[in-house]
Design a protein around this motif. Structure first.
Motif, PDB file in Angstrom:
ATOM      1  N   LEU A   1     -17.582   2.120  35.987  1.00 41.73           N
ATOM      2  CA  LEU A   1     -17.997   0.741  36.221  1.00 41.73           C
ATOM      3  C   LEU A   1     -17.597   0.302  37.620  1.00 41.73           C
ATOM      4  CD1 LEU A   1     -16.916  -0.914  32.871  1.00 41.73           C
ATOM      5  CD2 LEU A   1     -19.229  -0.436  33.612  1.00 41.73           C
ATOM      6  N   GLY A   2     -18.445  -0.492  38.215  1.00 38.44           N
ATOM      7  CA  GLY A   2     -18.126  -1.066  39.513  1.00 38.44           C
ATOM      8  C   GLY A   2     -17.307  -2.335  39.341  1.00 38.44           C
ATOM      9  N   ASN A   3     -17.146  -3.054  40.419  1.00 39.22           N
ATOM     10  CA  ASN A   3     -16.356  -4.285  40.378  1.00 39.22           C
ATOM     11  C   ASN A   3     -16.981  -5.332  39.460  1.00 39.22           C
ATOM     12  OD1 ASN A   3     -14.551  -3.215  42.152  1.00 39.22           O
ATOM     13  ND2 ASN A   3     -15.472  -4.149  43.957  1.00 39.22           N
ATOM     14  N   VAL A   4     -18.292  -5.464  39.521  1.00 39.99           N
ATOM     15  CA  VAL A   4     -18.965  -6.453  38.680  1.00 39.99           C
ATOM     16  C   VAL A   4     -18.804  -6.082  37.210  1.00 39.99           C
ATOM     17  CG1 VAL A   4     -21.200  -7.468  38.125  1.00 39.99           C
ATOM     18  CG2 VAL A   4     -20.593  -7.034  40.497  1.00 39.99           C
ATOM     19  N   GLY A   5     -18.925  -4.810  36.892  1.00 42.09           N
ATOM     20  CA  GLY A   5     -18.759  -4.360  35.513  1.00 42.09           C
ATOM     21  C   GLY A   5     -17.354  -4.597  34.998  1.00 42.09           C
ATOM     22  N   LEU A   6     -16.368  -4.351  35.838  1.00 43.49           N
ATOM     23  CA  LEU A   6     -14.984  -4.570  35.415  1.00 43.49           C
ATOM     24  C   LEU A   6     -14.687  -6.050  35.197  1.00 43.49           C
ATOM     25  CD1 LEU A   6     -13.109  -1.989  37.651  1.00 43.49           C
ATOM     26  CD2 LEU A   6     -13.541  -1.858  35.200  1.00 43.49           C
ATOM     27  N   VAL A   7     -15.215  -6.887  36.073  1.00 48.79           N
ATOM     28  CA  VAL A   7     -15.025  -8.328  35.888  1.00 48.79           C
ATOM     29  C   VAL A   7     -15.738  -8.795  34.614  1.00 48.79           C
ATOM     30  CG1 VAL A   7     -15.580 -10.604  36.858  1.00 48.79           C
ATOM     31  CG2 VAL A   7     -14.619  -8.824  38.314  1.00 48.79           C
ATOM     32  N   GLY A   8     -16.936  -8.268  34.372  1.00 52.20           N
ATOM     33  CA  GLY A   8     -17.667  -8.613  33.154  1.00 52.20           C
ATOM     34  C   GLY A   8     -16.930  -8.178  31.899  1.00 52.20           C
ATOM     35  N   ILE A   9     -16.366  -6.967  31.917  1.00 53.81           N
ATOM     36  CA  ILE A   9     -15.581  -6.485  30.774  1.00 53.81           C
ATOM     37  C   ILE A   9     -14.363  -7.394  30.567  1.00 53.81           C
ATOM     38  CG2 ILE A   9     -14.086  -4.599  29.992  1.00 53.81           C
ATOM     39  CD1 ILE A   9     -16.897  -3.875  29.561  1.00 53.81           C
ATOM     40  N   GLY A  10     -13.739  -7.819  31.645  1.00 55.18           N
ATOM     41  CA  GLY A  10     -12.587  -8.722  31.527  1.00 55.18           C
ATOM     42  C   GLY A  10     -12.971 -10.060  30.920  1.00 55.18           C
ATOM     43  N   MET A  11     -14.116 -10.579  31.318  1.00 56.63           N
ATOM     44  CA  MET A  11     -14.564 -11.865  30.755  1.00 56.63           C
ATOM     45  C   MET A  11     -14.912 -11.727  29.278  1.00 56.63           C
ATOM     46  SD  MET A  11     -16.802 -13.166  34.007  1.00 56.63           S
ATOM     47  CE  MET A  11     -17.583 -14.473  33.134  1.00 56.63           C
ATOM     48  N   VAL A  12     -15.537 -10.622  28.906  1.00 58.59           N
ATOM     49  CA  VAL A  12     -15.862 -10.394  27.499  1.00 58.59           C
ATOM     50  C   VAL A  12     -14.575 -10.207  26.693  1.00 58.59           C
ATOM     51  CG1 VAL A  12     -16.963  -8.779  25.906  1.00 58.59           C
ATOM     52  CG2 VAL A  12     -18.171  -9.508  27.966  1.00 58.59           C
ATOM     53  N   ALA A  13     -13.612  -9.495  27.264  1.00 61.94           N
ATOM     54  CA  ALA A  13     -12.328  -9.306  26.572  1.00 61.94           C
ATOM     55  C   ALA A  13     -11.630 -10.651  26.353  1.00 61.94           C
ATOM     56  CB  ALA A  13     -11.432  -8.361  27.371  1.00 61.94           C
ATOM     57  N   ALA A  14     -11.667 -11.510  27.357  1.00 61.36           N
ATOM     58  CA  ALA A  14     -11.054 -12.835  27.197  1.00 61.36           C
ATOM     59  C   ALA A  14     -11.784 -13.649  26.129  1.00 61.36           C
ATOM     60  CB  ALA A  14     -11.078 -13.579  28.532  1.00 61.36           C
ATOM     61  N   THR A  15     -13.101 -13.513  26.067  1.00 62.64           N
ATOM     62  CA  THR A  15     -13.867 -14.220  25.034  1.00 62.64           C
ATOM     63  C   THR A  15     -13.464 -13.740  23.651  1.00 62.64           C
ATOM     64  OG1 THR A  15     -15.710 -14.448  26.561  1.00 62.64           O
ATOM     65  CG2 THR A  15     -16.201 -14.742  24.225  1.00 62.64           C
ATOM     66  N   PHE A  16     -13.365 -12.432  23.472  1.00 56.15           N
ATOM     67  CA  PHE A  16     -12.965 -11.896  22.171  1.00 56.15           C
ATOM     68  C   PHE A  16     -11.536 -12.298  21.815  1.00 56.15           C
ATOM     69  CE2 PHE A  16     -16.482  -8.702  22.504  1.00 56.15           C
ATOM     70  CZ  PHE A  16     -17.103  -9.047  21.327  1.00 56.15           C
ATOM     71  N   LEU A  17     -10.668 -12.385  22.797  1.00 52.74           N
ATOM     72  CA  LEU A  17      -9.297 -12.827  22.533  1.00 52.74           C
ATOM     73  C   LEU A  17      -9.274 -14.285  22.084  1.00 52.74           C
ATOM     74  CD1 LEU A  17      -6.302 -12.062  22.625  1.00 52.74           C
ATOM     75  CD2 LEU A  17      -6.273 -12.891  24.974  1.00 52.74           C
ATOM     76  N   LEU A  18     -10.070 -15.119  22.739  1.00 50.03           N
ATOM     77  CA  LEU A  18     -10.166 -16.517  22.310  1.00 50.03           C
ATOM     78  C   LEU A  18     -10.774 -16.633  20.916  1.00 50.03           C
ATOM     79  CD1 LEU A  18     -11.254 -18.262  25.612  1.00 50.03           C
ATOM     80  CD2 LEU A  18      -9.039 -18.400  24.470  1.00 50.03           C
ATOM     81  N   PHE A  19     -11.744 -15.787  20.599  1.00 54.83           N
ATOM     82  CA  PHE A  19     -12.317 -15.786  19.256  1.00 54.83           C
ATOM     83  C   PHE A  19     -11.270 -15.402  18.222  1.00 54.83           C
ATOM     84  CE2 PHE A  19     -17.124 -15.140  20.152  1.00 54.83           C
ATOM     85  CZ  PHE A  19     -17.151 -16.338  20.828  1.00 54.83           C
ATOM     86  N   ALA A  20     -10.438 -14.416  18.538  1.00 52.52           N
ATOM     87  CA  ALA A  20      -9.385 -14.004  17.600  1.00 52.52           C
ATOM     88  C   ALA A  20      -8.420 -15.162  17.349  1.00 52.52           C
ATOM     89  CB  ALA A  20      -8.644 -12.788  18.132  1.00 52.52           C
ATOM     90  N   ILE A  21      -8.064 -15.872  18.418  1.00 54.52           N
ATOM     91  CA  ILE A  21      -7.167 -17.024  18.267  1.00 54.52           C
ATOM     92  C   ILE A  21      -7.852 -18.126  17.458  1.00 54.52           C
ATOM     93  CG2 ILE A  21      -5.998 -18.863  19.540  1.00 54.52           C
ATOM     94  CD1 ILE A  21      -5.505 -16.769  21.768  1.00 54.52           C
ATOM     95  N   GLY A  22      -9.154 -18.335  17.701  1.00 49.44           N
ATOM     96  CA  GLY A  22      -9.906 -19.343  16.944  1.00 49.44           C
ATOM     97  C   GLY A  22      -9.964 -19.014  15.463  1.00 49.44           C
ATOM     98  N   TRP A  23     -10.190 -17.755  15.108  1.00 47.71           N
ATOM     99  CA  TRP A  23     -10.209 -17.366  13.695  1.00 47.71           C
ATOM    100  C   TRP A  23      -8.836 -17.539  13.061  1.00 47.71           C
ATOM    101  CZ3 TRP A  23     -14.067 -17.063  10.564  1.00 47.71           C
ATOM    102  CH2 TRP A  23     -15.329 -16.705  11.018  1.00 47.71           C
ATOM    103  N   LEU A  24      -7.793 -17.221  13.816  1.00 47.72           N
ATOM    104  CA  LEU A  24      -6.429 -17.370  13.291  1.00 47.72           C
ATOM    105  C   LEU A  24      -6.109 -18.844  13.023  1.00 47.72           C
ATOM    106  CD1 LEU A  24      -3.813 -15.815  12.635  1.00 47.72           C
ATOM    107  CD2 LEU A  24      -3.099 -16.273  14.980  1.00 47.72           C
ATOM    108  N   LEU A  25      -6.425 -19.705  13.969  1.00 47.29           N
ATOM    109  CA  LEU A  25      -6.154 -21.133  13.783  1.00 47.29           C
ATOM    110  C   LEU A  25      -6.989 -21.732  12.651  1.00 47.29           C
ATOM    111  CD1 LEU A  25      -5.891 -22.353  17.494  1.00 47.29           C
ATOM    112  CD2 LEU A  25      -4.034 -21.993  15.848  1.00 47.29           C
TER     113      LEU A  25
END
Length: 177
Positions: free
Chosen positions: A83-107
C-alpha cells in the motif's frame, strides 16, 4: 546553460557519486579494446595451453519485472503491491471507524443492561461483548484473508463491514439518553 541538477536548492558536492544511488546496481564494465590502451584479450585460447582465467565480471541482466496484474488474475496470483501512503492513511481511518463502532456497541450494550429488559443479564453481557468484538474481528479478518487481493477489493470489503456493523442501538438511544 544550466541543468536541472544545478537549479536544485540543495545540491551538495558528491551527489553525483554512483555509489550513493539507491536501487540501482552498477556493474563495472570493461572498456572496449582501443579505449584504455590495453590490447583486448584474444577470443580463442592459443594452442600451447589453456587460457588463463580472467576475473572480469560479466554484465548482469536485469531481473524481469512482473507485469501489472490483469483482471483475470485471481487470489493465487503474486502478492499485491504494498500500500502507498494514501492506502495506509485510508486503512488507518477505517481502523479508527471500526474502533469507534466497537466502543459504540459496548456503550449501547451496557445501557441496555440497565433498562430492565426481560433478558438475563448474562445474556446481555455476552451479546454486548460479541457485538463489541465484531468490528475488530471484521477488520482483522479482511486484512488477514485478503493479502493477495487488490487494494480496491480490500477497501470494498472494509466499507461493507462499516455499513453492516453500525451500532444502531447506540445511535437510536442517543449518546446520553
Amino acid at each position: 546553460m544550466s541543468t536541472p541538477r544545478d537549479d536544485d536548492a540543495l545540491s551538495w558536492d558528491g551527489d553525483d557519486d554512483p555509489t550513493l544511488d539507491v536501487g540501482e546496481k552498477h556493474v563495472p564494465t570493461r572498456p572496449a579494446g582501443g579505449e584504455s590502451g590495453v590490447e583486448p584479450e584474444p577470443l580463442q585460447p592459443e594452442a600451447s595451453g589453456p587460457a588463463p582465467a580472467t576475473r572480469h565480471p560479466e554484465p548482469v541482466a536485469p531481473e524481469p519485472v512482473a507485469a501489472d496484474a490483469t483482471d483475470d488474475d485471481g487470489p493465487d496470483a503474486a502478492h499485491a503491491a504494498p500500500l502507498g501512503n494514501v492506502g495506509l492513511v485510508g486503512i488507518g481511518m477505517v481502523a479508527a471507524t471500526f474502533l469507534l463502532f466497537a466502543i459504540g456497541w459496548l456503550l449501547a450494550g451496557l445501557r441496555l443492561n440497565g433498562l430492565g429488559l426481560p433478558i438475563p443479564s448474562v445474556t446481555v453481557i455476552a451479546l454486548t461483548i460479541g457485538a463489541a468484538l465484531a468490528p475488530v474481528v471484521w477488520f482483522v479478518a479482511v486484512l488477514a484473508l485478503t493479502r493477495s487481493w487488490r487494494t480496491w477489493q480490500r477497501f470494498l470489503l472494509l466499507i461493507v463491514g462499516i455499513v453492516l456493523l453500525v451500532p444502531w442501538p447506540f445511535l437510536s438511544l442517543g449518546a446520553f439518553a
